[in-house]
Design a protein around this motif. Structure first.
Motif, short mmCIF file in Angstrom:
data_model
loop_
_atom_site.label_atom_id
_atom_site.label_comp_id
_atom_site.label_asym_id
_atom_site.label_seq_id
_atom_site.Cartn_x
_atom_site.Cartn_y
_atom_site.Cartn_z
N ASP A 1 0.82 -1.22 0.00
CA ASP A 1 0.00 0.00 0.00
C ASP A 1 0.85 1.26 0.00
OD1 ASP A 1 -2.46 -1.23 -0.14
OD2 ASP A 1 -2.95 -0.97 1.99
N ARG B 1 -3.00 6.00 -1.40
CA ARG B 1 -2.91 5.58 0.00
C ARG B 1 -1.96 6.49 0.77
NH1 ARG B 1 -6.98 2.40 1.12
NH2 ARG B 1 -7.07 0.52 -0.09
N THR B 2 -0.79 6.75 0.20
CA THR B 2 0.21 7.53 0.94
C THR B 2 -0.18 8.99 1.07
OG1 THR B 2 1.52 7.90 -1.05
CG2 THR B 2 2.08 5.99 0.30
N ALA C 1 -7.38 7.88 -0.54
CA ALA C 1 -8.03 6.70 -1.10
C ALA C 1 -9.50 6.60 -0.72
CB ALA C 1 -7.29 5.43 -0.69
N GLU C 2 -9.81 6.79 0.55
CA GLU C 2 -11.18 6.63 1.00
C GLU C 2 -12.08 7.78 0.57
OE1 GLU C 2 -8.61 5.29 2.66
OE2 GLU C 2 -9.44 3.30 2.31
N GLN D 1 -11.65 1.65 -4.15
CA GLN D 1 -11.18 0.29 -3.93
C GLN D 1 -10.91 -0.39 -5.26
OE1 GLN D 1 -9.99 -0.34 -1.36
NE2 GLN D 1 -11.21 0.13 0.41
#
Length: 189
Positions: free
Chosen positions: A46, A52-53, A57-58, A64
């Motif tokens: 990830d 992500r970093t 993402a969310e 997803q």
């Protein structure tokens, strides 16, 4: 880092962290040890995904699998046919540093052949500034995936050193070598 218990004695909310993998292995439960190690390797992978970093993402609807779907559209189903240069396991000095240094590769400029692309053109301060094109995603994958393999192989080597130092087999280098044989070195390397 806390979820994977990489710099803490253990994470009681997660029974699939680094400390658990070591404990399971030393107790003789190799199946459970390798399952926990797989979870930690997933967390490490990830760190090679910019969404992500950059902590967005969310916040991206339908994220997803977004990165994977775009790569699959361009390269087909797994295994992707990248011509990459994964050369050797990345040594692990500390687990925190190992995860952080892979994540840092998703910030700032990256070289793409003779062209320089900048992750900051797409991601900054927890926001998606502009959506990367398929070409941008392909370049990111070509740049980040070999590093993720090298870092993952380094983590496998570290696990082996901590669990079986007397019978150390260079399996991590085998992972990198097998990947290089399958995909070949990147042209010009």
């Amino acid at each position: 880092l806390q979820w994977g218990a990489l710099d803490a004695p253990d994470n009681p909310a997660n029974d699939q962290d680094w400390q658990d993998a070591l404990r399971y292995y030393r107790a003789g439960d190799k199946e459970r040890a390798y399952e926990a190690l797989g979870h930690v390797l997933h967390l490490l992978a990830d760190m090679a995904i910019p969404e992500r970093t950059h902590l967005i993402a969310e916040r991206i609807p339908g994220f997803q699998g977004h990165f994977a779907r775009l790569l699959e559209q361009q390269h087909g189903t797994l295994p992707w046919e990248f011509s990459v240069n994964a050369k050797r396991p990345m040594p692990v000095r500390s687990l925190r540093e190992h995860f952080s240094s892979l994540a840092k590769l998703t910030f700032g400029p990256m070289k793409d052949g003779g062209k320089v692309r900048d992750f900051d053109d797409f991601y900054r301060a927890g926001t998606l500034r502009k959506a990367p094109s398929e070409d941008d995603f392909a370049a990111m994958g070509e740049y980040l995936f070999p590093r993720a393999i090298e870092y993952g192989a380094g983590l496998l080597e570290r696990f082996q050193e901590e669990t079986r130092p007397e019978a150390r087999v260079d399996a991590a280098q085998g992972v990198v070598d097998a990947y290089a044989v399958r995909h070949g070195p990147k042209e010009g390397s």
